[in-house]
Design a protein around this motif. Structure first.
Motif, PDB file in Angstrom:
ATOM      1  N   ILE A   1       0.800  -1.110  -0.061  1.00  0.00           N
ATOM      2  CA  ILE A   1      -0.045  -0.060   0.044  1.00  0.00           C
ATOM      3  C   ILE A   1       0.859   1.203  -0.138  1.00  0.00           C
ATOM      4  O   ILE A   1       2.244   1.199   0.513  1.00  0.00           O
ATOM      5  N   PRO A   2       0.355   2.440  -0.225  1.00  0.00           N
ATOM      6  CA  PRO A   2       1.189   3.658  -0.684  1.00  0.00           C
ATOM      7  C   PRO A   2       1.373   4.414   0.840  1.00  0.00           C
ATOM      8  O   PRO A   2       0.250   4.215   1.805  1.00  0.00           O
ATOM      9  N   ARG A   3       2.571   4.943   1.168  1.00  0.00           N
ATOM     10  CA  ARG A   3       2.667   5.658   2.293  1.00  0.00           C
ATOM     11  C   ARG A   3       2.884   7.039   1.883  1.00  0.00           C
ATOM     12  O   ARG A   3       3.427   7.360   0.994  1.00  0.00           O
ATOM     13  N   ILE A   4       1.732   7.846   2.749  1.00  0.00           N
ATOM     14  CA  ILE A   4       2.196   9.459   2.218  1.00  0.00           C
ATOM     15  C   ILE A   4       2.767  10.028   3.533  1.00  0.00           C
ATOM     16  O   ILE A   4       2.384   9.671   4.766  1.00  0.00           O
ATOM     17  N   VAL A   5       3.708  10.583   3.260  1.00  0.00           N
ATOM     18  CA  VAL A   5       4.388  11.469   4.102  1.00  0.00           C
ATOM     19  C   VAL A   5       3.732  12.856   4.663  1.00  0.00           C
ATOM     20  O   VAL A   5       3.441  13.518   3.923  1.00  0.00           O
ATOM     21  N   PHE A   6       3.574  13.094   6.044  1.00  0.00           N
ATOM     22  CA  PHE A   6       3.190  14.342   6.401  1.00  0.00           C
ATOM     23  C   PHE A   6       4.409  14.917   7.094  1.00  0.00           C
ATOM     24  O   PHE A   6       5.161  14.533   7.864  1.00  0.00           O
ATOM     25  N   ASP A   7       4.534  16.285   6.444  1.00  0.00           N
ATOM     26  CA  ASP A   7       5.610  17.083   7.023  1.00  0.00           C
ATOM     27  C   ASP A   7       4.927  18.424   7.299  1.00  0.00           C
ATOM     28  O   ASP A   7       4.506  19.006   6.406  1.00  0.00           O
ATOM     29  N   PRO A   8       5.251  18.824   8.815  1.00  0.00           N
ATOM     30  CA  PRO A   8       4.444  20.110   9.143  1.00  0.00           C
ATOM     31  C   PRO A   8       5.251  21.235   8.797  1.00  0.00           C
ATOM     32  O   PRO A   8       4.572  22.360   8.864  1.00  0.00           O
ATOM     33  N   CYS A   9       6.428  21.361   8.042  1.00  0.00           N
ATOM     34  CA  CYS A   9       7.205  22.148   7.639  1.00  0.00           C
ATOM     35  C   CYS A   9       6.398  22.703   6.219  1.00  0.00           C
ATOM     36  O   CYS A   9       5.708  22.143   5.664  1.00  0.00           O
ATOM     37  N   PHE A  10       6.990  24.107   6.012  1.00  0.00           N
ATOM     38  CA  PHE A  10       6.522  24.736   4.644  1.00  0.00           C
ATOM     39  C   PHE A  10       7.685  23.999   3.718  1.00  0.00           C
ATOM     40  O   PHE A  10       8.515  23.471   3.793  1.00  0.00           O
ATOM     41  N   MET A  11       7.000  23.984   2.372  1.00  0.00           N
ATOM     42  CA  MET A  11       7.588  23.502   1.309  1.00  0.00           C
ATOM     43  C   MET A  11       9.197  24.396   1.104  1.00  0.00           C
ATOM     44  O   MET A  11      10.122  24.159   0.537  1.00  0.00           O
ATOM     45  N   PHE A  12       8.958  25.907   1.532  1.00  0.00           N
ATOM     46  CA  PHE A  12      10.059  26.391   1.465  1.00  0.00           C
ATOM     47  C   PHE A  12      11.291  25.742   2.397  1.00  0.00           C
ATOM     48  O   PHE A  12      12.473  25.859   1.827  1.00  0.00           O
TER      49      PHE A  12
END
Length: 484
Positions: free
Chosen positions: A141-152
């Protein structure tokens, strides 16, 4: 992208695994509510101690009869030598923090066992759980990463990996250099970059991220579209801006109940703010982790006294039993002028009030985003983690804040850090609170971004559509049994 209406109407079952510090736990729990509000089935895995915080955050979503629940796993305090109930936010040194992180590692097998029994369609896991990428592969199954940081921050971090990056050749940690590979030239110093140990952890997270299906970000693409495109193109990575997720809290009660219990009632806060003029109150908070020592608190108090502005000041690490004379000047008069909160504050409620004129902040990504939503300009004072990068986004790219002058990245906020003097603090505060032409332009820019944030989460908005697209792609993979 058009969504295929013929695809399976069967809901996705999604396992969500947030990291346990509030700046990670709360926004991912709110993103979980976004999926549940689309009639997908969501289970959030967390520790027994953090389960009540998550329950608070998702309470109004559950009340709307959406399928969202919490699976709590006991933290192995005894095995890692920590007292029962200890929170990572309490850690004062690297040794203690490492014990807690080791404990989370010991929970891995219990998390995996639970997920095997559920056979989910997708795992959405915080970046601090890189092992979930390999585990998702075992479940196909796919894993999606959650990153609380901005893409900047992610784009800047990637640019610094260039072997010709100028930070490798400057002669001093405090010598400015310019990164020119990004959409905007960014000026910084080595002193504002993470310590080597933390940088290695970021490298491991990045490697796991590249094996994942994509990254979900708690902001809207309009805030930093150039950096999202830069990162996605350079790393061949899918990026889904689905926020700001805090906008799920639409009424006063929901905003106050969010996550932790406040030390002050909504009536007290609103009554005090209602008595103040528009844009006259400075809100001060350094987040849920950063704790300043008494000498620095004294400088802030003296600056507030000199600037003579009204304020709400959240002071972490103090209680009503403490001797305030160790961090407040003699005869510090806050009667009517200020409100000091020693504990959790209803931040969303404070920022949305028209009397709040600026936010002196540690530049945590959630705090920055919440200020942007409400059109509140910033006085920036970063300390750790991604906060210096966020300051650069706020001041050098968006133009909605003024720097206090913090220079040193440290693992712990009270460790060997230069004291910011009262004169520097007062200068930055006056610049934002006194309402000159520069600040009026900041307010205009911040208000425009706030309007875009609100539009993004509405039906047809960019974040709403990104979530629709992500759900569609996940269902396509599930229905075709395609992953890898």
């Amino acid at each position: 992208m058009a969504v295929n209406t013929q695809e399976s109407s069967k809901p996705l079952e999604i396992i969500v695994i947030p990291y346990i510090t509030p700046g990670h736990l709360v926004p991912l729990s709110e993103i979980a509510c976004l999926f549940a509000s689309r009639q997908e089935q969501v289970i959030i895995i967390t520790t027994t101690e953090k389960a009540p915080v998550v329950e608070n955050t998702i309470k109004h979503c559950k009340a709307s009869a959406h399928s969202i629940s919490v699976h709590a796993i006991p933290f192995p305090y005894k095995e890692v030598g920590l007292p029962d109930g200890f929170r990572l936010e309490h850690a004062k040194d690297m040794e203690t923090a490492s014990k807690y992180y080791h404990g989370l590692g010991l929970m891995q097998s219990a998390m995996q066992e639970f997920m095997r029994t559920r056979s989910p369609d997708c795992i959405i896991a915080d970046k601090f759980f890189p092992w979930t990428s390999a585990f998702a592969e075992t479940l196909n199954i796919p894993r999606i990463v959650f990153d609380p940081c901005f893409m900047f921050r992610k784009a800047l971090q990637d640019a610094l990996l260039n072997p010709n990056s100028p930070h490798l050749t400057v002669k001093s940690d405090y010598e400015p250099f310019v990164i020119t590979d990004l959409p905007h030239p960014i000026t910084l110093t080595r002193s504002k970059l993470p310590a080597n140990t933390y940088a290695m952890l970021l490298k491991l997270q990045r490697e796991a991220e590249l094996k994942s299906y994509g990254v979900v970000i708690n902001s809207m693409s309009e805030l930093e579209s150039e950096y999202s495109e830069y990162y996605a193109n350079k790393l061949d990575c899918k990026v889904f801006h689905v926020g700001p997720a805090s906008l799920i809290h639409e009424n006063v009660d929901s905003k106050v109940d969010r996550s932790h219990n406040s030390v002050v009632s909504k009536e007290q806060v609103l009554s005090w703010l209602d008595s103040k003029n528009r844009n006259s109150v400075l809100y001060i908070s350094f987040g849920s982790v950063c704790e300043l020592h008494d000498e620095q608190l004294m400088e802030i108090a003296c600056a507030l006294e000199s600037s003579n502005c009204d304020f709400i000041w959240v002071v972490r690490g103090k209680t009503n039993k403490d001797d305030d004379s160790t961090w407040q000047p003699k005869d510090f008069n806050i009667n009517g002028k200020g409100m000091i909160l020693k504990g959790w504050a209803p931040q969303l409620l404070i920022l949305q009030h028209p009397s709040t004129g600026a936010f002196l902040t540690h530049c945590g990504s959630n705090s920055v985003l919440e200020a942007v939503i409400e059109g509140v300009p910033l006085v920036t004072w970063p300390l750790i983690a991604d906060q210096f990068c966020n300051e650069m986004l706020v001041t050098q790219v968006l133009g909605i804040g003024v720097e206090v002058g913090a220079e040193d990245w440290r693992f712990f906020s009270d460790l060997d850090r230069k004291i910011i003097k009262r004169e520097e603090i007062e200068k930055a505060v006056r610049m934002v609170m006194d309402g000159g032409d520069v600040v009026q332009e900041m307010r205009k820019k911040t208000k425009e971004l706030g309007d875009k944030a609100i539009s993004a989460v509405k039906t047809g908005g960019s974040s709403h559509q990104n979530l629709t697209n992500l759900i569609h792609e996940l269902k396509q993979m599930r229905d075709k049994c395609v992953w890898h």
